[in-house]
Motif scaffolding. Structure first.
Motif, short mmCIF file in Angstrom:
data_model
loop_
_atom_site.label_atom_id
_atom_site.label_comp_id
_atom_site.label_asym_id
_atom_site.label_seq_id
_atom_site.Cartn_x
_atom_site.Cartn_y
_atom_site.Cartn_z
N CYS A 211 34.10 50.48 -18.34
CA CYS A 211 34.68 51.05 -17.13
C CYS A 211 34.61 50.01 -16.01
N TRP A 212 35.76 49.74 -15.38
CA TRP A 212 35.83 48.80 -14.26
C TRP A 212 35.92 49.59 -12.95
N ALA B 164 32.94 52.21 -5.24
CA ALA B 164 32.92 53.34 -6.17
C ALA B 164 31.53 53.58 -6.74
N PHE B 165 30.73 52.51 -6.89
CA PHE B 165 29.36 52.68 -7.37
C PHE B 165 28.56 53.52 -6.38
N ALA B 166 28.72 53.22 -5.08
CA ALA B 166 28.03 54.01 -4.06
C ALA B 166 28.60 55.42 -4.00
N PHE C 4 29.50 49.06 -17.03
CA PHE C 4 30.24 49.37 -15.81
C PHE C 4 30.44 48.02 -15.12
N ILE C 5 31.68 47.57 -14.98
CA ILE C 5 31.96 46.23 -14.47
C ILE C 5 32.37 46.32 -13.01
N THR D 140 30.27 38.18 -16.13
CA THR D 140 28.87 38.06 -16.56
C THR D 140 28.76 38.57 -17.99
N ALA D 141 27.75 38.10 -18.68
CA ALA D 141 27.57 38.47 -20.09
C ALA D 141 27.23 39.95 -20.20
N LEU D 142 28.01 40.68 -20.99
CA LEU D 142 27.72 42.09 -21.22
C LEU D 142 26.44 42.20 -22.04
#
Length: 849
Positions: free
Chosen positions: A250-251, A256-258, A275-276, A317-319
């Motif tokens: 999910c991007w 949106a995170f807040a 979650f990207i 970044t590395a998942l």
């Protein structure tokens, strides 16, 4: 990915749809939470119908602004099938007026030289040149074989989010798209047989278009869509969908995170690989709070740096590994130098992980700046940092097979093939860190100020709506420096004096913390403009502010316009930029008489001024409830007001609005007004009032006149105006309800300058306190209130017609300000005002009850 995509990827996609018609292609969550699964065969038929319809147009570029439906998804590929260039543009939201959105469409037409848009049937009012799903269904399907374009020819158009200026069109070729999807899939370790993507993202932004539309559809990866508006209303539905369908990717942008921390922490999100976080600066608070609130592991969070000019992702970044960040000296960053205040840190799930406090009181030292790593570059991409001597932070330049050489129909940006991103950043241990935008930098008195620092500081204030701040540099032509404007939206509605106090508090805090001089402006909720990717559009906000700064609001109407006066009978306005004009009683059968007031005022208006007609209470109070046929009388009244508004529109081509009167009286009483008595039952009055104002709203929509509802928000739980509000509403103590009216004005018109008008002292009497002298002393103020000329009959003020209901109100105010009386504001009857001696006996000193 198992199968490498080639330049004919669109051909392969159409072939796969045809060969596997029963295979599911994608899924859309409906308003009732049901899942609408779109089959490959049905999707291909929809694409062919759209292609057949689009083939009837000569436009080379077709903008699409529909909602998240399978028809709008198919329209994009239908445009490609027809050999044209599709581009998604933003759908009209509740925050933008139809007038403003129509202007936006005109700008697109000027830029793309197109005539046709694709949209929903209900949006035909926005443009007469609209292709809708109903049109596509009736079109002859396009059944010719798809011919892929040259791999280096444009395949589709993206509109850059326009963070620092006007939107720029980005033409993406098949070769660039393949390079991006191949490299990004490898970085994600995408497995179409196992991964399942969740998205609420709009498709007019590169994150939604590439990461959640083209990547899954062209690779055959499961994807489930939510409508962006549906998600905004119910943010938890995204997490619920992830939990139920066991989705893995999910991007989202940082805000949106807040935002999702508002959703209950009851969902099983263990299926998520990542979650990207993408599209705007990543904050430690948002990452940490989201992780803890929803019980996620740090390795389930990831970060990507992306831009439309590279199709999408630049880094990832590395998942499976927690994101990392650096704490940096903020003063050094202002000098474009990197000075870490400790080693690189990783996000962890311990309770000891705490974000630096950015609102520490009584300190002149700003907090450390936290900047997250965006990860390494994607395969085949190159980047370099162009710095000045003595600096380690500079502009990021990109080069690679997915990077555009120039914007659509524009010259190359550089001769050497390097694309100037406009972003500032640096490399640290092989990973890219982005610290800001070049054009966002504010040069204030010789200092480089990052607006993000100011915004992040102000966002911490509990009275500020977090994420709704914008710091802008406003060039001073005399000094060449930039003045700083800091706009913020309050968490809750504020009184004018509360706004002023909060602005002072924030201004002082910023001055101490950053050693700057800053003008702080409180703006209404929803005012701050952002780009399609959710970034603050600083230039647009500054331009909007300057346009609104000197606009005047002119309200012409009945006695309730006095709510904007310094006192109920002074004719002096409270605010310099809001002018209230009392034009007597305006109603549907005397509007021609009221025109003289408009004829006097309209010549003085400037183009951006706002003209408002306030009317409607007389009909609701006196006429409708006792008419033999109220419904018919309402229709005739609406026709009359329609002629009134059409006449005003002819006189004034600018912004025109209609404001309702406040609610009618909630009780049956004799108000002493012989011309406009209170008639009918309360139930009848409120029933016909509702019908009338609903009709006025529809009438305003038809005439493109703003509708301002000053009635419904004042109704109590029983649907009537509370008695305690009746006396104070506009006639006795207007300051109690003035903030409500300001709120209603700002909803359609945005920021309104509340600079106060110069005040004047109240008129007082020289009453000596003796009862026998009261009538003579009171007469000095009564002369401006009584309706009759000559000497009034002080024993029969009401019954003689010298004092009507509005005169009673003015008299109460006069007695309070001039004599210091405290008169109770509820259940005052006309009998109390029949004579001045009786008035003294009931309400004089020491006799109020």
């Amino acid at each position: 990915m198992k199968e490498r995509m080639h330049f004919s990827m669109t051909n392969q996609f159409f072939s796969r749809l045809k060969q596997n018609p029963n295979a599911p292609l994608c899924h859309i969550v409906q308003a009732d939470n049901e899942i609408d699964t779109i089959g490959s065969g049905a999707f291909l038929v929809a694409c062919q119908r759209w292609a057949g319809l689009i083939s009837t147009s000569d436009d080379a570029i077709i903008p699409i602004f529909g909602r998240m439906t399978h028809e709008m998804l198919a329209a994009w590929f239908g445009v490609i099938l027809a050999g044209r260039l599709p581009t998604f543009i933003s759908y009209p939201s509740r925050k933008i007026s139809p007038e403003a959105y129509t202007e936006k469409l005109s700008n697109y037409q000027h830029h793309f030289n197109n005539k046709i848009f694709i949209g929903e049937t209900q949006d035909r009012r926005l443009t007469p040149h609209l292709f809708t799903p109903e049109d596509a269904i009736q079109a002859t399907p396009y059944d010719a074989p798809y011919v892929p374009p040259d791999p280096d020819a444009p395949l589709f158009i993206q509109c850059s989010s326009g963070t620092t200026g006007l939107q720029k069109a980005v033409a993406i070729t098949s070769r660039q798209l393949e390079a991006q999807l191949t490299a990004y899939s490898a970085s994600l370790k995408l497995d179409p047989s196992k991964d399942r993507i969740a998205s609420w993202l709009p498709l007019y932004h590169d994150m939604g278009l590439i990461a959640t539309y083209l990547l899954p559809l062209l690779s055959g990866t499961h994807v489930t869509y939510l409508d962006p508006f549906q998600w905004a209303d119910r943010p938890g539905i995204l997490l619920e969908t992830i939990s139920q369908q066991r989705l893995t990717l999910c991007w989202m942008p940082n805000f949106a995170f807040a935002f999702l921390c508002r959703a209950p922490a009851k969902y099983d999100l263990s299926s998520i690989r990542a979650f990207i976080n993408c599209a705007e600066p990543v904050t430690l608070e948002a990452q940490r709070d989201f992780m803890r609130h929803h019980r996620l592991k740090p390795q389930q969070l990831a970060i990507s740096y992306a831009m439309a000019e590279n199709v999408f992702a630049v880094t990832q970044t590395a998942l499976g590994q927690p994101p990392s960040w650096l704490e940096l000296d903020p003063f050094a960053i202002q000098r474009r130098q990197v000075q870490p205040q400790g080693p690189k840190r990783q996000l962890d799930d311990s309770d000891s992980t705490a974000a630096p406090t950015s609102n520490t009181p009584n300190t002149n030292t700003p907090p450390p700046m936290c900047i997250f790593s965006c990860g390494p570059l994607l395969e085949n991409l190159e980047a370099r940092i162009e710095t000045r001597p003595g600096t380690t932070v500079g502009e990021i330049f990109l080069r690679g097979p997915s990077v555009i050489p120039h914007y659509h129909n524009a010259d190359p940006l550089r001769d050497d093939g390097w694309f100037p991103s406009g972003d500032l950043g640096f490399f640290y241990e092989g990973e890219l860190y982005v610290s800001g935008r070049i054009k966002d930098l504010i040069i204030h008195n010789g200092k480089n100020i990052y607006p993000q620092d100011l915004e992040q500081s102000v966002n911490q204030h509990p009275a500020v709506h977090s994420g709704r701040t914008a710091a802008c540099g406003d060039v001073d032509p005399k000094s060449g420096s930039e003045n700083i404007r800091l706009f913020f939206e309050p968490e809750n509605p504020l009184l004018p004096e509360q706004r002023e106090s909060l602005c002072r508090e924030i201004r002082l805090a910023l001055s101490l913390r950053f050693d700057i001089q800053c003008r702080v402006i409180c703006v209404p909720r929803g005012w701050i403009r952002k780009t399609s990717s959710g970034k603050v559009n600083r230039r647009a906000n500054l331009e909007t502010y300057h346009k609104a700064r000197n606009q005047m609001v002119h309200i012409i109407g009945d006695s309730h316009t006095r709510i904007f006066w310094q006192d109920p009978h002074s004719h002096r306005n409270t605010f310099h930029h809001i002018r209230g004009y009392w034009a007597g009683v305006i109603w549907s059968e005397n509007w021609q008489h009221a025109l003289k007031h408009f004829e006097q005022i309209i010549p003085t208006l400037r183009p951006r001024d706002i003209l408002i007609l306030e009317a409607g209470e007389p009909e609701c109070r006196t006429i409708f409830a006792v008419d033999p046929d109220p419904a018919d009388r309402i229709m005739k009244t609406l026709e009359s007001y329609g002629r009134f508004l059409v006449t005003l529109r002819q006189m004034w081509p600018g912004r025109l609005a209609y404001m309702t009167g406040p609610p009618t009286h909630p009780e049956n009483i004799d108000n002493g007004d012989k011309t406009w008595p209170i008639t009918g039952t309360p139930e009848d009055r409120y029933r016909w009032q509702t019908m009338f104002y609903q009709g006025m709203q529809q009438l305003c929509e038809q005439l493109t006149v703003y509708f301002i509802d000053a009635c419904t928000p004042l109704l109590g739980p029983d649907g009537k105006l509370p008695l305690e509000a009746l006396a104070d509403l506009a006639h006795l103590k207007p300051e109690l309800y003035r903030p409500r009216y300001i709120e209603w004005l700002e909803r359609p018109f945005g920021y309104i300058n509340l600079e106060p008008e110069a005040t004047q002292g109240s008129q007082t009497t020289a009453w000596d306190g003796h009862p026998e002298n009261f009538p003579a002393d009171a007469m000095r103020g009564l002369k401006n209130i009584l309706l009759t000329e000559g000497e009034p009959d002080l024993e029969h003020l009401v019954s003689s017609g010298a004092l009507d209901s509005l005169g009673m109100v003015a008299l109460i105010t006069f007695l309070e300000t001039a004599f210091g009386w405290q008169i109770p504001l509820h259940r005052i009857t006309r009998d109390d005002f029949e004579s001045l001696p009786a008035l003294y006996q009931r309400f004089g000193p020491g006799k109020s009850d």
